[in-house]
Structures are given as structure tokens and as C-alpha cells.
Design a protein around this motif. Sequence first.
Motif, short mmCIF file in Angstrom:
data_model
loop_
_atom_site.label_atom_id
_atom_site.label_comp_id
_atom_site.label_asym_id
_atom_site.label_seq_id
_atom_site.Cartn_x
_atom_site.Cartn_y
_atom_site.Cartn_z
N ASP A 30 115.52 -10.55 46.55
CA ASP A 30 114.15 -10.11 46.82
C ASP A 30 113.17 -11.26 46.96
O ASP A 30 111.97 -11.05 47.12
CB ASP A 30 113.67 -9.15 45.73
CG ASP A 30 113.64 -9.79 44.33
OD1 ASP A 30 113.91 -11.01 44.22
OD2 ASP A 30 113.35 -9.07 43.36
N GLY A 31 113.67 -12.50 46.91
CA GLY A 31 112.81 -13.66 47.09
C GLY A 31 112.26 -14.24 45.81
O GLY A 31 111.65 -15.32 45.82
N PHE A 32 112.47 -13.55 44.69
CA PHE A 32 112.06 -14.07 43.39
C PHE A 32 113.23 -14.81 42.74
O PHE A 32 114.38 -14.68 43.17
CB PHE A 32 111.60 -12.93 42.46
CG PHE A 32 110.32 -12.28 42.87
CD1 PHE A 32 109.10 -12.81 42.50
CD2 PHE A 32 110.34 -11.14 43.66
CE1 PHE A 32 107.91 -12.21 42.87
CE2 PHE A 32 109.15 -10.52 44.05
CZ PHE A 32 107.93 -11.06 43.66
N HIS A 33 112.92 -15.59 41.71
CA HIS A 33 113.96 -16.25 40.93
C HIS A 33 114.26 -15.44 39.68
O HIS A 33 113.36 -14.82 39.09
CB HIS A 33 113.52 -17.65 40.51
CG HIS A 33 113.44 -18.63 41.64
ND1 HIS A 33 112.40 -18.62 42.54
CD2 HIS A 33 114.26 -19.65 42.01
CE1 HIS A 33 112.57 -19.60 43.42
NE2 HIS A 33 113.69 -20.24 43.12
N HIS A 154 100.89 -6.55 26.48
CA HIS A 154 101.49 -6.63 25.14
C HIS A 154 100.86 -7.73 24.30
O HIS A 154 100.48 -7.52 23.16
CB HIS A 154 102.99 -6.91 25.26
CG HIS A 154 103.81 -5.72 25.63
ND1 HIS A 154 104.37 -4.88 24.71
CD2 HIS A 154 104.17 -5.23 26.85
CE1 HIS A 154 105.04 -3.92 25.31
NE2 HIS A 154 104.94 -4.11 26.62
N GLY A 155 100.81 -8.95 24.86
CA GLY A 155 100.35 -10.10 24.10
C GLY A 155 101.40 -10.54 23.08
O GLY A 155 102.58 -10.22 23.17
N GLY A 156 100.95 -11.33 22.10
CA GLY A 156 101.86 -11.84 21.09
C GLY A 156 102.78 -12.90 21.67
O GLY A 156 102.38 -13.74 22.49
N THR A 157 104.03 -12.89 21.25
CA THR A 157 105.07 -13.76 21.79
C THR A 157 106.21 -12.84 22.22
O THR A 157 106.57 -11.92 21.49
CB THR A 157 105.56 -14.77 20.74
OG1 THR A 157 104.44 -15.53 20.26
CG2 THR A 157 106.59 -15.71 21.32
N ALA A 158 106.76 -13.09 23.41
CA ALA A 158 107.78 -12.17 23.92
C ALA A 158 108.68 -12.90 24.90
O ALA A 158 108.28 -13.87 25.56
CB ALA A 158 107.12 -10.97 24.61
N ILE A 159 109.90 -12.41 25.01
CA ILE A 159 110.83 -12.90 26.02
C ILE A 159 110.61 -12.09 27.30
O ILE A 159 110.49 -10.86 27.26
CB ILE A 159 112.29 -12.74 25.56
CG1 ILE A 159 112.55 -13.63 24.34
CG2 ILE A 159 113.26 -13.08 26.67
CD1 ILE A 159 113.92 -13.41 23.71
N GLY A 160 110.54 -12.78 28.42
CA GLY A 160 110.45 -12.13 29.71
C GLY A 160 111.71 -12.41 30.51
O GLY A 160 112.14 -13.56 30.62
N THR A 161 112.32 -11.36 31.04
CA THR A 161 113.53 -11.52 31.86
C THR A 161 113.32 -10.83 33.20
O THR A 161 112.24 -10.33 33.50
CB THR A 161 114.76 -10.95 31.14
OG1 THR A 161 114.50 -9.58 30.75
CG2 THR A 161 115.09 -11.75 29.89
N GLY A 162 114.39 -10.79 34.01
CA GLY A 162 114.22 -10.33 35.38
C GLY A 162 113.45 -11.38 36.15
O GLY A 162 113.83 -12.55 36.18
N ARG A 163 112.34 -10.99 36.73
CA ARG A 163 111.42 -11.98 37.31
C ARG A 163 110.26 -12.27 36.35
O ARG A 163 109.25 -12.84 36.74
CB ARG A 163 110.91 -11.55 38.68
CG ARG A 163 110.28 -10.17 38.73
CD ARG A 163 109.85 -9.82 40.15
NE ARG A 163 109.42 -8.44 40.27
CZ ARG A 163 108.22 -7.98 39.96
NH1 ARG A 163 107.30 -8.80 39.47
NH2 ARG A 163 107.91 -6.71 40.11
N GLY A 164 110.45 -11.87 35.08
CA GLY A 164 109.45 -12.08 34.04
C GLY A 164 108.77 -10.82 33.59
O GLY A 164 108.02 -10.83 32.61
N GLU A 165 109.04 -9.70 34.29
CA GLU A 165 108.30 -8.46 34.02
C GLU A 165 108.95 -7.60 32.95
O GLU A 165 108.33 -6.64 32.46
CB GLU A 165 108.15 -7.66 35.32
CG GLU A 165 109.32 -6.74 35.69
CD GLU A 165 110.55 -7.45 36.21
OE1 GLU A 165 111.46 -6.74 36.68
OE2 GLU A 165 110.63 -8.70 36.16
N GLN A 166 110.21 -7.90 32.56
CA GLN A 166 110.89 -7.12 31.53
C GLN A 166 110.64 -7.78 30.18
O GLN A 166 111.09 -8.91 29.94
CB GLN A 166 112.39 -7.05 31.85
CG GLN A 166 112.69 -6.39 33.18
CD GLN A 166 114.15 -6.54 33.58
OE1 GLN A 166 115.02 -6.77 32.74
NE2 GLN A 166 114.42 -6.41 34.88
#
Length: 333
Positions: A30-33, A154-166
Motif C-alpha cells: 500500500d506504499g507504507f512501511h 490514547h496518549g500515554g506510552t504505547a506500541i504502534g504496529t502496522g503503519r503505526g495505527e494499531q
Amino acid sequence: MRAAEAIDVVTCRVPGKINLDLNVGPLREDGFHELSTVYHAVSIYDRVSVQPADDWSVVVTGPYADRVPTDDTNLALVAAKTLARRRPRGSRLVPVTIEIDKQIPVAGGMAGGSADAAAALLACRELWGMDNVENDLLEHIGASLGSDIPFLMHGGTAIGTGRGEQITPVLARGELHWVLWAGEGLALSTPTVYAECDRLREEAGIEVPDPEPNGELMTALRRMDAEEVAKHLRNDLQDAAISLQPVLAEVLEAGSELGALGGLVSGSGPTVAFLVGSQAEAIDLSVGLAANGPVGDILRATGPVPGTQIVQNRVPPPPPVPPRPGPVGPVPG
């Protein structure tokens, strides 16, 4: 939530973010990493207000106002119009004026545009009384507009996966102290930085593995051990950002020499984030960077902080009640 007719302005406060760990994986179809990142919300805030208007518009104030578009490309306005299309059939829609007090550096790797979009979504949902739009759907709408938007809700501290949106929240108790350097007149386009990252990797013959979270960073965050967190700060886009803006290498060197525990380019840059051990150390580093580092805005922040929050939900006062006429008696002679 109160009925839309009863509210005349809703204001949200939304933080900026830095990426403590940004692992950039292979390019997707899809063009994202593919990404694995650790988001961290910090106490640099925009305030976004929405109120009913005859037509859609955006007004921007604050130190970075001249670098924010106010036409149909403004991401907060795009978000508001996208949410409007989700309204229940037959419901009344009121266009809005969006007022943004811009304190988050623009095109600086702190997701300032995404922050304003997140705030606009939450504020417009409240203004329009859209009880049918749950948080999950609001985040889904946000993710369709920008990968960082769900985290900024959400805020706080979180892991983002996929293209960052999960988003997966990270257990992190305590507080970290940051000094941020934002170069005057510097801006980096996110697609340009990713393209430069791809170019540098191809030039070096690097095979890109699938990205994974750093377990040692997760352990350090659970204890909120600043020295250990500093050891594991990482940004795969940093070399690309420095390639495009070499002054960033000077900033990182200056911060290290002045005693920062660690530093990195935030996201796609060019904002640089330095981790220090205390508020006093943050003040010392701020003064040192202002005196000895490359010219730039110096900001102090703490994290993690909550995501987008409604801070004002104003109901107009009722119209004045006319005085009741008194009894009519004989006119004195």
C-alpha cells in the motif's frame, strides 16, 4: 453527552508525541512501511476549539501559526468533514469554525497536524451530539487520515504496529523529563524522509527485517528508569533526517556534550528530543543549548501525558427572563 443544540463551543487539549523507538520495516504494497514504534505523549499541547458557523473554516494562532494551512488541506478540517459524513441519516449538521492554538512544532516529527485532527474529531463528536460514534469508530476514522491519530487519542506510552495505527498501551509508571529543540525555519516532509531512508538503505545494501519492539526498552519503561531508557532510544529515520538537514547532527552532539542522558530525532524530524534525569537538569540543558547549540526553539516537557481531552464544553446562558409586571394600583394624586 448533551444535545448538540445546547452547546456553542467545545475545546480540546491534545499533546504532541515523540517516538522512543522507531523501527522501520519493509515497504508494503500500500506504499507504507511496516513499523514497530513506541509512542510517548509529551506535555507540549495544542488547543483546538470548534463552534457552529455558517460555513467551514480554520483559524490558527500561536507561535507556529504561519506554517499551518487554513484551506481545505488542513487535517483538522478534513477530519471534521469526514466525521460529518458519518452522521445519522436525517440528523442536522452544523458547519464549524475550527480554532487552533498552535504550540506543537509544525512538520517537526511530533505529529502536530495529526494532533489537531484527533482533537477536531473528539470536539466535533461532542458538539454535534454524535453518541452513535464510539471511540473505536472515532479511532478508525482517525487512522484512515493519519497513522499517528489513534495514538493521540490514547496518549500515554504505547506500541504502534502496522503503519503505526494499531495501538497497544505500555505499562509505564513514573515520569520522564525532556528537552526539545525545534529549528527555526526547519521542516521535513514525512514522505521525503522515508524516501531518503529507503535510498540510504539501498545504497548500503541493507536487507530490511520485519520490525519488532525492543524488549529492553519495555523493561526500562516499566521501571521508568531514565538512564536505561536513554540507552535504548532508537530511530531508523534519524540518518535520513540528518542527511536532509545536517544541522541535526550538530544539535545531537551539542546535547550530548551538555550532559543529556540520550537524544534522538523525533519521528521524521527535524525536532530533536533529549532525555534528562530531572527538571533541574532539563533547565540546565535548555540554557546550555540556547547559549551553545544551533539556533532553535528550546522547549521543556514531561511524559507520558494523557491523550486528547475535552477541557471546555460551553453551554450558552439562557436568554434573560423579562421582569414580571407588578400589580397595577391607583395612581397617587
